[in-house]
Design a protein around this motif. Structure first.
Motif, PDB file in Angstrom:
ATOM      1  N   ALA A  96       0.834  -1.203   0.000  1.00 34.82           N
ATOM      2  CA  ALA A  96       0.000   0.000   0.000  1.00 34.82           C
ATOM      3  C   ALA A  96       0.865   1.247   0.000  1.00 34.82           C
ATOM      4  O   ALA A  96       0.562   2.231  -0.681  1.00 34.82           O
ATOM      5  CB  ALA A  96      -0.917  -0.002   1.218  1.00 34.82           C
ATOM      6  N   ALA A  99       2.159   1.631  -3.452  1.00 30.10           N
ATOM      7  CA  ALA A  99       1.079   2.075  -4.335  1.00 30.10           C
ATOM      8  C   ALA A  99       0.769   3.550  -4.107  1.00 30.10           C
ATOM      9  O   ALA A  99       0.535   4.306  -5.049  1.00 30.10           O
ATOM     10  CB  ALA A  99      -0.164   1.234  -4.076  1.00 30.10           C
ATOM     11  N   THR A 100       0.802   3.955  -2.838  1.00 31.26           N
ATOM     12  CA  THR A 100       0.529   5.349  -2.524  1.00 31.26           C
ATOM     13  C   THR A 100       1.556   6.255  -3.185  1.00 31.26           C
ATOM     14  O   THR A 100       1.215   7.245  -3.836  1.00 31.26           O
ATOM     15  CB  THR A 100       0.580   5.561  -1.001  1.00 31.26           C
ATOM     16  N   SER A 103       1.101   6.366  -6.838  1.00 27.77           N
ATOM     17  CA  SER A 103      -0.142   7.030  -7.216  1.00 27.77           C
ATOM     18  C   SER A 103      -0.020   8.546  -7.046  1.00 27.77           C
ATOM     19  O   SER A 103      -0.715   9.307  -7.698  1.00 27.77           O
ATOM     20  CB  SER A 103      -1.258   6.445  -6.378  1.00 27.77           C
ATOM     21  N   LEU A 113       1.793   1.437 -10.676  1.00 28.95           N
ATOM     22  CA  LEU A 113       1.218   0.996  -9.405  1.00 28.95           C
ATOM     23  C   LEU A 113       1.615  -0.434  -9.032  1.00 28.95           C
ATOM     24  O   LEU A 113       2.141  -0.646  -7.950  1.00 28.95           O
ATOM     25  CB  LEU A 113      -0.293   1.170  -9.437  1.00 28.95           C
ATOM     26  N   LEU A 165      -1.011  10.227   2.045  1.00 29.01           N
ATOM     27  CA  LEU A 165      -2.351  10.390   1.489  1.00 29.01           C
ATOM     28  C   LEU A 165      -3.027  11.623   2.053  1.00 29.01           C
ATOM     29  O   LEU A 165      -3.756  12.331   1.359  1.00 29.01           O
ATOM     30  CB  LEU A 165      -3.201   9.156   1.805  1.00 29.01           C
ATOM     31  N   ILE A 176      -6.305   4.577  -3.644  1.00 29.63           N
ATOM     32  CA  ILE A 176      -5.607   3.636  -2.773  1.00 29.63           C
ATOM     33  C   ILE A 176      -6.598   2.815  -1.963  1.00 29.63           C
ATOM     34  O   ILE A 176      -6.458   1.606  -1.821  1.00 29.63           O
ATOM     35  CB  ILE A 176      -4.640   4.385  -1.825  1.00 29.63           C
ATOM     36  N   TRP A 179      -8.127   0.287  -4.178  1.00 32.33           N
ATOM     37  CA  TRP A 179      -7.131  -0.707  -4.556  1.00 32.33           C
ATOM     38  C   TRP A 179      -6.909  -1.682  -3.395  1.00 32.33           C
ATOM     39  O   TRP A 179      -6.784  -2.888  -3.586  1.00 32.33           O
ATOM     40  CB  TRP A 179      -5.831   0.009  -4.935  1.00 32.33           C
TER      41      TRP A 179
END
Lengths: 332, 288, 260
Positions: A96, A99-100, A103, A113, A165, A176, A179
């Motif tokens: 995560a 991915a964050t 992103s 990603l 985030l 996120i 996802w």
């Protein structure tokens, strides 16, 4: 009445292709499956839907389910703890975080990603293994160290991801969050082939090392006295689990409880023989996730239900049922 | 389910005849509510064969088949509708699904309105894509003209310090990059949290008390209920609260980048100007 | 007996456990084909010594040599082919007896090798030796304590190592199997280092005895040399009588009961 073990094995094995074929049939677009497979010319649309959307998706569902269940079974063997789960090693929070970051930095680039999520997951797992290894050198018990380290690294990664985030725009947060709920909608052929290779590699190694695994599942001291290079095998298997889970999480997001639930079911139905447990978990996980994904894409159509919600729901209900039925060994 | 969707799609396309240009008109799938609204406003709404949830304006849009939401898209449904063109919102549509569509050979066009002027620019682009150039040019010109007029009327007025209460718990406001910031600037208002790093920051009660806005703006929506902060207790120390300087503009108008946004901006500017006049009168009374 | 081959050698080995207990420094050697008995009170370090010799623990000083090679540097699999270890308590497992004995063959199997008829024969032979010929398919958990112990001993036998390190091997066994098992070990010609609580049993079957007290070796030698009332009193804190067994003329120890 109980069917004999080999009959049960064959039933499970047959269930896999049957589920795959059924899942290929079910969907928003009607597919003339037979004429597609026999190569008869049809409209372009069914072909496109079949080859580029539905087939890779069903395959990815099977592979992801098999990988998660296999990792769960392996980790439960290695840690001699029936509650071990691939997601306890910080894989998801690490992914995560990756991915964050991707992103936020490269929001438009779709490939960024999974790559970043994979890097994050692997980094988290390696950190966990390294830290656990170091505290083991100081004489701490290996399994609990691993779980506690995984917990700490998870929270750390989640905190950093939340901080990023929070500073970012709300769309990034949305992306996120969804996802993380898990989805197979980004299934494509590269994902299928990467996961297939990793899964095959792990299954091969498990087959070769079945005796070592049996010894490790019994006790570290026993394994060592039987000539198993305990640390080497343990590290290798943990790394493979980490790799497999990282690939799954990178492409499919968070799909919880599969690694916990399927090995439990397999143990109930097929016993504890190592290879039966590992391969049974893989096949069972594949069947399970194929059906869950089929439900996810059809139940609320045209909406797609996040996969993780369904697996967590099934998993937790299953667990409550199991706990209710099983009496504590201290009671009787 | 499949049959149902196909039937709805067919029914929609039949019912909404006559089409704008029956021969060359493209079949559109539109992945953002504001783009749907824009298309209707240039007379191209009938071209839309699929859209996402929350596309609720105008009322006709609610009958269009849905192919997903902001979280995910059903690619099979999209392909089944055989679109010539998929219009999406760059920051709001699911990026992974868009890139998959592109890989599947579907033609996609992205939109991203960053300024109020972009509303007009988007209208022109949509006109080019749908063959409705004439209506689009008209609508775009009207948008530009109204913007110029509002700007002339309000932007140079004495700046009013405002707090934009986006959400009550946790107390959240907007930063300089958020969409409503444009409207505030145009109306001659000054966001007391213009120094925020993110677009939609959470702020502390202390910071709000310390910064003393002249006016508190609480956008409200008719479609999505929200709770409003009760300023009378915790924030009784705010001058704006004591003087009852609070405004509640229509969020449905203000927060979507469409022609209706101009109505929202006009309403906002008016509300801000009322407060500005209130302070001016108060000052005059104090001086005189 | 001085011409026997040295199999295992401990040289000035010392190990301090986290709890503060220190074993050694101590030195001894095990010669091929002999049975060695390890005696000592509870907590004297018998299990620790066996674990050191079995490479389950690494000494902090000194070294253990197996056939003149440092034990810690041996490839684990090569080591396990020559040295089998049985711990005092076996962790619980849900294996069948046959699966357990298959594990015993692990050091002799390459990764890609399957199970074959020879394995089956070896496993059956080992089970016969411990009197469990009919229990191959039983789950270990379904066996009695003594049967479990015999199954584990069969696992050690099937490992086909020259040197067996056994931590209280006759624990849980009835009199019949205690004697039968030790006789089997004697006949096998293997080298054995085993810890005992029953001194008479050790005296009856061992060639040499090692006596541990508080981590130190107090005596090494034949039962006749080692089992003196003075040493036994020192080690076990209880007066005793040492005479000869009417059956085989070996040492027999009778401890004085606590006066009541």
């Amino acid at each position: 009445m109980r069917l004999s073990l080999s009959v049960r094995c064959w039933l499970l094995l047959l269930l896999l292709p049957a589920s795959g074929l059924a899942a290929l049939q079910i969907g928003v677009v009607e597919l003339p499956l037979w004429s597609l497979l026999s190569g008869q010319p049809t409209d372009a649309l069914p072909g496109q839907v079949f080859w580029q959307l539905r087939l890779p998706r069903v395959l990815l569902a099977g592979l992801a389910g098999a990988s998660l269940a296999l990792c769960g079974a392996l980790l439960q063997l290695l840690s001699r703890n029936e509650l071990a789960d691939p997601y306890l090693f910080g894989v998801v929070s690490g992914a995560a975080l990756g991915a964050t970051i991707s992103s936020l930095l490269l929001p438009g680039l779709a490939l960024a990603l999974p790559v970043a999520a994979f890097a994050g997951a692997l980094l988290a797992v390696l950190t966990v293994l390294l830290l656990a290894q170091r505290s083991n050198a100081h004489g701490m018990h290996s399994v609990s160290t691993l779980l506690l380290t995984g917990l700490a690294v998870s929270f750390c990664a989640s905190a950093i991801a939340s901080l990023l985030l929070y500073q970012a725009d709300s769309f990034a947060a949305n992306r996120i969050i969804f996802w993380l709920m898990g989805s197979l909608s980004r299934a494509d052929w590269p994902a299928v082939s990467i996961l297939a290779v990793s899964l095959l590699l792990t299954l091969t190694l498990c087959s070769l090392g079945r005796r070592q695994l049996a010894a490790l599942a019994w006790s570290d001291d026993m394994a060592q006295s039987l000539g198993v290079a305990v640390k080497r095998w343990r590290l290798l298997l943990l790394l493979l689990c980490a790799l497999l889970t990282a690939v799954v999480v990178a492409y499919c997001g968070g799909i919880g409880f599969v690694g916990l639930m399927i090995p439990h079911l397999v143990r109930l139905l097929f016993g504890t023989q190592i290879l039966l447990l590992l391969f049974g978990s893989a096949v069972g996980g594949a069947v399970f996730l194929i059906w869950v994904d089929t439900a996810a894409r059809t139940v609320l159509a045209p909406q797609e239900l996040p996969l993780g919600i369904l697996t967590a729901l099934c998993g937790s209900l299953f667990f409550l049922l199991l706990l209710n039925r099983r009496r504590s060994p201290y009671e009787s | 389910m499949r049959g149902f969707i196909a039937a709805v799609a067919l029914a929609c396309t039949l019912l909404q005849a006559p089409r704008a240009q029956a021969d060359t008109a493209p079949r559109l799938i539109v992945l953002a509510p504001h783009l749907v609204e824009q298309l209707y406003s240039i007379g191209a709404g009938a071209l839309i064969v699929g859209t996402v949830e929350h596309a609720d304006y105008p009322a006709a849009a609610t009958a269009i088949p849905r192919v997903g939401n902001y979280a995910g898209l059903q690619l099979e449904s999209i392909l089944a509708l055989k679109p010539d063109l998929v219009l999406y919102w760059q920051s709001g549509s699911p990026a992974a699904a868009i890139s998959q569509l592109q890989q599947l050979g579907v033609r996609t066009v992205g939109f991203e309105a960053k300024t109020l002027e972009d509303i007009a620019a988007d209208l022109t682009r949509l006109g080019d894509l749908t063959g409705q150039q004439q209506q689009a040019a008209q609508a775009a010109a009207e948008v530009r003209q109204r913007l110029t007029q509002l700007r002339r009327q309000y932007q140079t007025q004495k700046p009013l310090r405002i707090f934009y209460e986006l959400w009550d718990e946790p107390l959240s406001t907007i930063g300089p990059d958020a969409w409503p910031s444009q409207a505030l600037t145009l109306c001659g208002a000054e966001n007391i949290f213009a120094d925020a790093a993110s677009a939609y920051p959470q702020v502390s009660a202390e910071a709000l008390l310390a910064r003393q806005p002249d006016l508190i703006i609480q956008p409200v929506s008719a479609t999505e209920n929200r709770r409003l902060t009760d300023y009378s207790s915790r924030f009784a120390g705010l001058r704006a609260v004591q003087l009852q300087q609070r405004a509640q503009p229509d969020a449905d108008l203000l927060h979507r980048a469409t022609i209706r946004t101009l109505d929202g901006v006009a309403q906002l500017c008016q509300l801000i100007d009322q407060s500005r006049q209130f302070y001016a009168a108060k000052e005059r009374a104090a001086a005189g | 007996m001085t011409d026997s081959v040295e199999l295992l050698q401990c040289q000035q080995v010392r190990l301090q456990l986290p709890g503060g207990f220190t074993l050694g420094p101590l030195s001894f050697r095990l010669c091929a084909g002999k049975i060695y008995g390890l005696l000592g009170a509870n907590g004297a370090g018998k299990s620790t010594l066996l674990q050191l010799a079995g490479a389950l623990k690494t000494p902090q000083a000194g070294q253990v040599l197996l056939k003149q090679q440092p034990l810690q540097q041996l490839e684990p699999r090569v080591r396990a082919q020559q040295l089998a270890y049985l711990s005092q308590q076996q962790p619980p497992t849900n294996m069948t007896v046959h699966q357990l004995l298959q594990l015993g063959l692990l050091p002799h199997k390459a990764l890609w090798q399957g199970d074959n008829a020879a394995d089956k024969a070896a496993i059956d032979a080992a089970l016969l030796q411990v009197g469990l010929g009919s229990k191959a398919t039983a789950l270990l958990t379904q066996l009695s304590g003594g049967e479990q112990q015999r199954a584990h001993l069969a696992r050690v036998l099937v490992q086909q190592a020259e040197l067996l390190l056994l931590d209280e091997p006759v624990n849980h066994l009835d009199i019949h199997y205690q004697h039968q098992l030790l006789a089997t070990l004697r006949r096998s010609g293997l080298t054995v280092l085993a810890s005992f609580h029953d001194i008479n049993l050790a005296a009856a079957y061992c060639d040499e005895l090692l006596v541990l007290q508080q981590g130190q070796l107090q005596a090494v030698g034949t039962p006749e040399q080692v089992l003196t009332p003075a040493l036994l009193q020192q080690v076990f804190g209880r007066p005793c009588l040492v005479d000869r067994s009417p059956f085989d003329g070996r040492c027999r120890v009778t401890f004085a009961p606590e006066s009541q």
